[in-house]
Design a protein around this motif. Structure first.
Motif, PDB file in Angstrom:
ATOM      1  N   THR A 289      -3.292   5.377  21.201  1.00  0.00           N
ATOM      2  CA  THR A 289      -4.699   5.802  21.211  1.00  0.00           C
ATOM      3  C   THR A 289      -5.053   6.642  20.002  1.00  0.00           C
ATOM      4  O   THR A 289      -6.213   6.856  19.735  1.00  0.00           O
ATOM      5  CB  THR A 289      -4.993   6.648  22.458  1.00  0.00           C
ATOM      6  N   GLY A 290      -4.052   7.147  19.294  1.00  0.00           N
ATOM      7  CA  GLY A 290      -4.359   7.945  18.110  1.00  0.00           C
ATOM      8  C   GLY A 290      -3.695   9.302  18.156  1.00  0.00           C
ATOM      9  O   GLY A 290      -2.713   9.516  18.880  1.00  0.00           O
ATOM     10  N   SER A 291      -4.243  10.216  17.373  1.00  0.00           N
ATOM     11  CA  SER A 291      -3.658  11.548  17.213  1.00  0.00           C
ATOM     12  C   SER A 291      -3.497  12.266  18.553  1.00  0.00           C
ATOM     13  O   SER A 291      -4.373  12.217  19.421  1.00  0.00           O
ATOM     14  CB  SER A 291      -4.565  12.375  16.312  1.00  0.00           C
TER      15      SER A 291
ATOM     16  N   ASP B 253     -17.431  16.944  17.752  1.00  0.00           N
ATOM     17  CA  ASP B 253     -17.375  16.012  16.622  1.00  0.00           C
ATOM     18  C   ASP B 253     -15.951  15.981  16.059  1.00  0.00           C
ATOM     19  O   ASP B 253     -15.375  14.918  15.826  1.00  0.00           O
ATOM     20  CB  ASP B 253     -18.367  16.468  15.542  1.00  0.00           C
ATOM     21  N   ASP B 254     -15.383  17.179  15.878  1.00  0.00           N
ATOM     22  CA  ASP B 254     -14.022  17.277  15.374  1.00  0.00           C
ATOM     23  C   ASP B 254     -13.035  16.570  16.298  1.00  0.00           C
ATOM     24  O   ASP B 254     -12.162  15.834  15.862  1.00  0.00           O
ATOM     25  CB  ASP B 254     -13.633  18.751  15.263  1.00  0.00           C
TER      26      ASP B 254
ATOM     27  N   LEU C 294     -13.587  14.210  18.616  1.00  0.00           N
ATOM     28  CA  LEU C 294     -13.792  12.766  18.781  1.00  0.00           C
ATOM     29  C   LEU C 294     -13.563  11.983  17.490  1.00  0.00           C
ATOM     30  O   LEU C 294     -13.055  10.865  17.539  1.00  0.00           O
ATOM     31  CB  LEU C 294     -15.216  12.496  19.263  1.00  0.00           C
ATOM     32  N   HIS C 295     -13.960  12.551  16.360  1.00  0.00           N
ATOM     33  CA  HIS C 295     -14.031  11.734  15.144  1.00  0.00           C
ATOM     34  C   HIS C 295     -13.102  12.159  14.012  1.00  0.00           C
ATOM     35  O   HIS C 295     -12.500  11.311  13.364  1.00  0.00           O
ATOM     36  CB  HIS C 295     -15.470  11.728  14.608  1.00  0.00           C
ATOM     37  N   ASN C 296     -13.048  13.454  13.722  1.00  0.00           N
ATOM     38  CA  ASN C 296     -12.342  13.876  12.509  1.00  0.00           C
ATOM     39  C   ASN C 296     -10.836  13.968  12.743  1.00  0.00           C
ATOM     40  O   ASN C 296     -10.394  14.377  13.816  1.00  0.00           O
ATOM     41  CB  ASN C 296     -12.896  15.213  12.029  1.00  0.00           C
ATOM     42  N   ARG C 297     -10.090  13.590  11.735  1.00  0.00           N
ATOM     43  CA  ARG C 297      -8.635  13.491  11.896  1.00  0.00           C
ATOM     44  C   ARG C 297      -7.915  14.105  10.711  1.00  0.00           C
ATOM     45  O   ARG C 297      -8.376  14.007   9.571  1.00  0.00           O
ATOM     46  CB  ARG C 297      -8.223  12.010  12.008  1.00  0.00           C
ATOM     47  N   ASP C 298      -6.726  14.693  10.964  1.00  0.00           N
ATOM     48  CA  ASP C 298      -5.860  15.135   9.861  1.00  0.00           C
ATOM     49  C   ASP C 298      -5.318  13.919   9.130  1.00  0.00           C
ATOM     50  O   ASP C 298      -5.090  13.955   7.936  1.00  0.00           O
ATOM     51  CB  ASP C 298      -4.692  15.966  10.392  1.00  0.00           C
ATOM     52  N   ASN C 299      -5.051  12.850   9.869  1.00  0.00           N
ATOM     53  CA  ASN C 299      -4.626  11.579   9.281  1.00  0.00           C
ATOM     54  C   ASN C 299      -3.427  11.754   8.348  1.00  0.00           C
ATOM     55  O   ASN C 299      -3.463  11.314   7.194  1.00  0.00           O
ATOM     56  CB  ASN C 299      -5.829  10.981   8.517  1.00  0.00           C
ATOM     57  N   PRO C 300      -2.363  12.405   8.842  1.00  0.00           N
ATOM     58  CA  PRO C 300      -1.269  12.778   7.937  1.00  0.00           C
ATOM     59  C   PRO C 300      -0.473  11.588   7.413  1.00  0.00           C
ATOM     60  O   PRO C 300      -0.257  10.618   8.135  1.00  0.00           O
ATOM     61  CB  PRO C 300      -0.371  13.664   8.803  1.00  0.00           C
ATOM     62  N   ALA C 301      -0.041  11.683   6.163  1.00  0.00           N
ATOM     63  CA  ALA C 301       0.930  10.746   5.601  1.00  0.00           C
ATOM     64  C   ALA C 301       2.275  11.449   5.703  1.00  0.00           C
ATOM     65  O   ALA C 301       2.598  12.300   4.892  1.00  0.00           O
ATOM     66  CB  ALA C 301       0.590  10.420   4.152  1.00  0.00           C
TER      67      ALA C 301
ATOM     68  N   GLU D 123       1.388  11.529  17.923  1.00  0.00           N
ATOM     69  CA  GLU D 123       0.425  10.542  18.413  1.00  0.00           C
ATOM     70  C   GLU D 123       0.561  10.330  19.905  1.00  0.00           C
ATOM     71  O   GLU D 123       1.637  10.519  20.480  1.00  0.00           O
ATOM     72  CB  GLU D 123       0.661   9.192  17.720  1.00  0.00           C
TER      73      GLU D 123
ATOM     74  N   GLN E  40      -6.082  12.357   2.551  1.00  0.00           N
ATOM     75  CA  GLN E  40      -5.336  13.342   1.751  1.00  0.00           C
ATOM     76  C   GLN E  40      -6.203  13.920   0.638  1.00  0.00           C
ATOM     77  O   GLN E  40      -6.154  15.113   0.360  1.00  0.00           O
ATOM     78  CB  GLN E  40      -4.100  12.690   1.105  1.00  0.00           C
TER      79      GLN E  40
ATOM     80  N   ARG F 113     -12.014  17.452   6.673  1.00  0.00           N
ATOM     81  CA  ARG F 113     -11.360  16.523   7.606  1.00  0.00           C
ATOM     82  C   ARG F 113     -12.328  15.370   7.796  1.00  0.00           C
ATOM     83  O   ARG F 113     -13.472  15.573   8.173  1.00  0.00           O
ATOM     84  CB  ARG F 113     -11.100  17.180   8.949  1.00  0.00           C
ATOM     85  N   LEU F 114     -11.864  14.155   7.565  1.00  0.00           N
ATOM     86  CA  LEU F 114     -12.766  13.003   7.604  1.00  0.00           C
ATOM     87  C   LEU F 114     -12.670  12.257   8.935  1.00  0.00           C
ATOM     88  O   LEU F 114     -11.633  12.280   9.593  1.00  0.00           O
ATOM     89  CB  LEU F 114     -12.411  12.023   6.488  1.00  0.00           C
ATOM     90  N   PRO F 115     -13.740  11.540   9.283  1.00  0.00           N
ATOM     91  CA  PRO F 115     -13.664  10.645  10.443  1.00  0.00           C
ATOM     92  C   PRO F 115     -12.931   9.355  10.071  1.00  0.00           C
ATOM     93  O   PRO F 115     -13.491   8.265  10.151  1.00  0.00           O
ATOM     94  CB  PRO F 115     -15.131  10.400  10.789  1.00  0.00           C
TER      95      PRO F 115
ATOM     96  N   GLU G  17      -9.024   7.272  10.052  1.00  0.00           N
ATOM     97  CA  GLU G  17      -7.616   7.126  10.400  1.00  0.00           C
ATOM     98  C   GLU G  17      -7.082   5.962   9.561  1.00  0.00           C
ATOM     99  O   GLU G  17      -7.704   4.900   9.503  1.00  0.00           O
ATOM    100  CB  GLU G  17      -7.488   6.764  11.878  1.00  0.00           C
TER     101      GLU G  17
ATOM    102  N   TYR H  51       0.946   4.500   6.644  1.00  0.00           N
ATOM    103  CA  TYR H  51       0.798   4.487   5.186  1.00  0.00           C
ATOM    104  C   TYR H  51       1.917   3.665   4.549  1.00  0.00           C
ATOM    105  O   TYR H  51       2.165   3.767   3.354  1.00  0.00           O
ATOM    106  CB  TYR H  51       0.876   5.911   4.635  1.00  0.00           C
TER     107      TYR H  51
ATOM    108  N   PRO I  91     -14.610   5.503  12.887  1.00  0.00           N
ATOM    109  CA  PRO I  91     -14.800   5.231  14.315  1.00  0.00           C
ATOM    110  C   PRO I  91     -15.704   4.024  14.587  1.00  0.00           C
ATOM    111  O   PRO I  91     -15.465   3.302  15.558  1.00  0.00           O
ATOM    112  CB  PRO I  91     -15.429   6.526  14.839  1.00  0.00           C
TER     113      PRO I  91
ATOM    114  N   HIS J  81     -12.225   5.901  17.416  1.00  0.00           N
ATOM    115  CA  HIS J  81     -11.064   5.460  16.648  1.00  0.00           C
ATOM    116  C   HIS J  81     -10.239   4.462  17.440  1.00  0.00           C
ATOM    117  O   HIS J  81     -10.143   4.541  18.662  1.00  0.00           O
ATOM    118  CB  HIS J  81     -10.176   6.661  16.306  1.00  0.00           C
ATOM    119  N   ASN J  82      -9.603   3.562  16.719  1.00  0.00           N
ATOM    120  CA  ASN J  82      -8.654   2.628  17.315  1.00  0.00           C
ATOM    121  C   ASN J  82      -9.309   1.480  18.079  1.00  0.00           C
ATOM    122  O   ASN J  82      -8.631   0.755  18.792  1.00  0.00           O
ATOM    123  CB  ASN J  82      -7.680   3.361  18.251  1.00  0.00           C
TER     124      ASN J  82
END
Ligand SMILES: Cc1cc2nc3c(=O)[nH]c(=O)nc-3n(C[C@H](O)[C@H](O)[C@H](O)COP(=O)(O)OP(=O)(O)OC[C@H]3O[C@@H](n4cnc5c(N)ncnc54)[C@H](O)[C@@H]3O)c2cc1C
Ligand SMILES: [Zn+2]
Lengths: 87, 417
Positions: A19-21, A38-39, A41-48, A53, B241, B249-251, B253, B302, B342, B414-415
């Motif tokens: 499902t994600g983070s 908003d944070d 539901l939508h914004n993500r750290d999206n780490p590399a 998860e 990044q 922080r962006l929407p 993934e 990634y 999203p 998302h997803n």
């Protein structure tokens, strides 16, 4: 990719869905302000790199899992039950 | 050097020894008016239109690897303008218009091939949805034809029409859609931008974005610090990044999308075809390889490579739709990093930091967008006003819930795309 479910053991990727983070476990309190939702539901750290998860063992025991995975290599680093993770 | 028939003849007769490099390889200057982060299709087209349409040439494109080494060189090259929703439809329509004149504009052969794209439907409901989508496309001024099962059979007789599980109810055809040579698009824009004076700086990774008193001042890179009045983030899969360097922080993934190519075959598939009941689409490259793909693997990644279950799914869908390709040998498969939003639609917008701009969220559909994205992003950077074709690509639409563009109708989460 194989994930070792704490209840079922090592299983094929096909038994799981994601499902994600794992930040999704930290749902804002009722009445929280809009930016907070908003944070969430939508914004993500999206780490590399290592990332926590939320995975669901849909083709197995039905448990929700917190899987720590390296998103640059797909290595699974750690798996826990989400029910134990949540504080 | 301009390309023309005479040049080709002359070079051919003199052993092709006279071709010069297509762009310079300059050292970064200490300061630019505009710095673009990311030398993919969108970064290069943005640089080109900034110089060409707005006369701004004191620009650097900073690329951490080599030009065109990201998704722009990894995609399956489908170009089309058959989106349904307000916001997307005019943008992709604008893009297809630019595609149709791109070779003349750039003096570069991008091998645009308007061979037609056919989407198949397999139920009454899907056919109704296609009729509605087709009408929307025609209303916006692009072409769409709803085909009957017989019409589909006349066009592509080699599909499996006998099977009971997913019978073919018809299709929606866009004749102006097709494919293009992905590398050539990157190279053509790179060459065009370079000739107008833009510095294309490769092997230069941005490691920090300098912000003072709410305004951008420049960037830190692996080749030193560079001051800039304006900085634009165009890093596709790596947008998260890059934006983090500006405290955002962006929407978004990042997910992996895979693609496949077979050995070269004689011409057999003349169109771009997509299956409506499984994740599979296919076309044949000019070299003869069948180029095909499916859906995301659906976990953040990634790695630029995927796992076997999605490969298996794609192959199964291929065999269901066109068993004739079963004997073709797959030569290669690969993956790219998709910047998923999203609602599945992109973002071209300003940020809360003065002079800092954002272009991202192209999901798996950003190749066809390269011309219009560059045009619209250049307009935004140069004038501080959104281009009319991209005015709906706002960053705040998720926060406000206003103006979401969820083509699949699955929800802005998302997803799900
Ligand atoms: C398998 C696959 C199939 C696809 N099929 C299609 C299709 O058929 N049709 C379609 O329309 N779209 C398709 N796409 C999507 C399309 O390729 C992308 O949406 C689009 O290419 C993204 O924009 P870009 O070209 O600017 O990205 P990229 O080429 O990825 O450019 C981004 C660049 O930024 C650079 N960068 C990142 N971080 C930094 C940094 N810190 N400093 C400096 N540089 C940095 C990267 O190295 C990269 O070169 C597909 C994608 C994939 C992977
Ligand atoms: Zn289990």
């Amino acid at each position: 990719m194989r994930i070792t479910c704490p209840l079922c053991g090592a299983r094929d990727l096909r038994e799981f869905s994601v499902t994600g983070s794992a930040a999704l476990l930290n749902r804002p309190e009722e009445g929280a302000e809009l930016p907070e939702w908003d944070d969430y539901l939508h914004n993500r750290d999206n780490p590399a790199g290592p990332s926590d998860e939320l995975w669901y063992h849909s083709g197995g025991c039905g448990a929700w899992l917190v899987v720590r995975r390296d998103t640059t290599s797909h290595a699974v680093l750690d798996v826990r039950l989400a029910s134990e993770q949540k504080t | 050097m301009r390309f023309n028939a005479l040049q080709i003849l002359k070079q051919g007769l003199t052993g092709n020894r006279g071709w010069a490099p297509q762009w310079r390889n300059p050292e970064p200057k200490p300061e630019y008016d505009i710095v673009l982060i990311g030398g993919g299709g969108h970064g290069l087209s943005t640089a080109y239109y900034l110089a060409k349409k707005h006369g701004l040439t004191n620009i650097a494109v900073l690329e951490k690897g080599y030009l065109g080494g990201g998704n722009v060189g990894r995609n399956t090259t489908i170009v089309r303008a058959n989106y349904f929703l307000e916001g997307n439809s005019q943008f992709y329509s604008h893009s297809l218009g630019l595609w149709e004149n791109l070779e003349q504009e750039l003096n570069y052969n991008v091998m645009l091939s308007q061979r037609g794209q056919l989407m198949l439907c397999h139920s009454d409901g899907q056919r109704d949805a296609f009729a509605r989508r087709g009408n929307a496309i025609v209303n916006q001024g692009d072409d769409a034809e709803l085909l009957s099962p017989e019409g589909v059979r006349a066009l592509v007789p080699y599909l499996d029409y006998e099977q009971l599980r997913f019978p073919i109810y018809g299709g929606l055809l866009q004749r102006r859609a097709g494919s293009a040579r992905h590398d050539a698009v990157a190279w053509g824009y790179a060459r065009g931008a370079d000739r107008l004076g833009v510095d294309l700086i490769q092997q230069c990774e941005v490691t920090g974005i300098d912000i003072e008193n709410g305004a951008v001042r420049g960037v830190q890179t692996t080749r030193g610090s560079i001051r800039a009045k304006k900085v634009a983030m165009v890093a596709a899969g790596r947008s998260g990044q890059v934006a983090a360097m500006a405290g955002m922080r962006l929407p978004v993934e990042s997910h992996v999308l895979q693609a496949f190519v077979t050995e070269g075959l004689k011409p057999c598939i003349d169109h771009v075809i997509s299956f409506g009941m499984g994740h599979f689409y296919i076309s044949q490259s000019d070299k003869g390889g069948l180029v095909f793909g499916g859906d995301l693997d659906f976990y953040p990644s990634y790695a630029q490579r995927g796992n076997l279950p999605m490969k298996e799914h794609v192959m199964e869908a291929a065999m269901t739709l066109m068993p004739m390709i079963g004997k073709a040998r797959v030569l290669r498969s690969w993956g790219g990093i998709m910047d998923m939003t999203p609602d599945g639609s992109p973002i071209i917008d300003r940020t809360d930091t003065k002079g800092l701009y954002l272009n991202c969220g192209w999901c798996y559909g950003g190749f066809k967008a390269v011309p219009a994205s560059g045009d619209c992003f250049a307009h935004l950077i140069a004038t501080d006003q959104p281009h009319e074709a991209a005015s709906r690509y706002r960053l705040d639409r998720f926060k406000t819930g206003y103006g979401l563009m969820d083509e699949e109708g699955t929800g802005a989460q998302h997803n799900l795309h």
